[in-house]
Design a protein around this motif. Structure first.
Motif, PDB file in Angstrom:
ATOM      1  N   LEU A 213       5.432   2.787  -8.341  1.00 52.05           N
ATOM      2  CA  LEU A 213       5.733   2.979  -6.918  1.00 52.05           C
ATOM      3  C   LEU A 213       4.832   4.096  -6.395  1.00 52.05           C
ATOM      4  CD1 LEU A 213       9.612   2.663  -6.796  1.00 52.05           C
ATOM      5  CD2 LEU A 213       7.897   1.014  -6.021  1.00 52.05           C
ATOM      6  N   TYR A 214       3.703   3.703  -5.897  1.00 59.09           N
ATOM      7  CA  TYR A 214       2.685   4.645  -5.453  1.00 59.09           C
ATOM      8  C   TYR A 214       3.243   5.582  -4.396  1.00 59.09           C
ATOM      9  CZ  TYR A 214      -0.041   0.878  -7.521  1.00 59.09           C
ATOM     10  OH  TYR A 214      -0.520  -0.087  -8.372  1.00 59.09           O
ATOM     11  N   ASP A 215       2.738   6.828  -4.410  1.00 56.74           N
ATOM     12  CA  ASP A 215       3.129   7.785  -3.386  1.00 56.74           C
ATOM     13  C   ASP A 215       2.641   7.257  -2.035  1.00 56.74           C
ATOM     14  OD1 ASP A 215       4.184   9.468  -5.309  1.00 56.74           O
ATOM     15  OD2 ASP A 215       2.327  10.588  -5.520  1.00 56.74           O
ATOM     16  N   GLU A 216       3.489   7.393  -1.057  1.00 58.57           N
ATOM     17  CA  GLU A 216       3.146   6.908   0.300  1.00 58.57           C
ATOM     18  C   GLU A 216       2.292   7.909   1.012  1.00 58.57           C
ATOM     19  OE1 GLU A 216       3.984   3.826   1.387  1.00 58.57           O
ATOM     20  OE2 GLU A 216       4.923   3.461  -0.523  1.00 58.57           O
TER      21      GLU A 216
END
Length: 129
Positions: A126-129
């Motif tokens: 879950l990539y950093d936004e």
């Protein structure tokens, strides 16, 4: 037995990193059942658990699905995989254990742990936004 509630994760007082590995077992239900049994708390060799801890592995978890075994290894950030695996291969009873479990695994006889297990590459998070 399938746990649908998930598995608790440990917290550490130091930053950590993880390694994910996989290996294949022989497609034999009786061997797979025995492989599961020898990794239980009651059956696993204390010297092997002690050796794993002695090379600074904080946690090791194995999961199974059919003939595939998936392992998560949690370590401190400064852990060096190659150095640790070399050290592990020379610890008391380690090669004896590897030879013992090899009868369940799709591997070349006499292989070390690092030769049997294949490190996996992370392809999503879950990539950093």
């Amino acid at each position: 037995m399938t746990q649908k509630q998930g598995y608790p994760a440990k917290s550490y007082s130091v930053p950590t990193k993880r390694y994910c590995q996989t290996l294949s077992l022989k497609d034999n239900p009786a061997l797979i059942a025995e492989y599961r049994k020898i990794h239980s708390r009651a059956e696993s060799w204390p010297e092997i658990r002690e050796g794993i801890r002695s090379i600074d592995i904080l946690e090791m978890e194995m999961y199974i699905c059919g003939t595939q075994v998936f392992m998560i290894v949690e370590t401190p950030l400064d852990f060096d995989w190659d150095t640790a695996m070399e050290e592990l291969s020379h610890l008391p009873r380690q090669q004896e254990w590897e030879d013992y479990v090899a009868r369940f695994q799709e591997c070349v006889p006499g292989s070390t742990s690092s030769q049997k297990w294949k490190l996996m590459e992370r392809m999503f998070y879950l990539y950093d936004e």
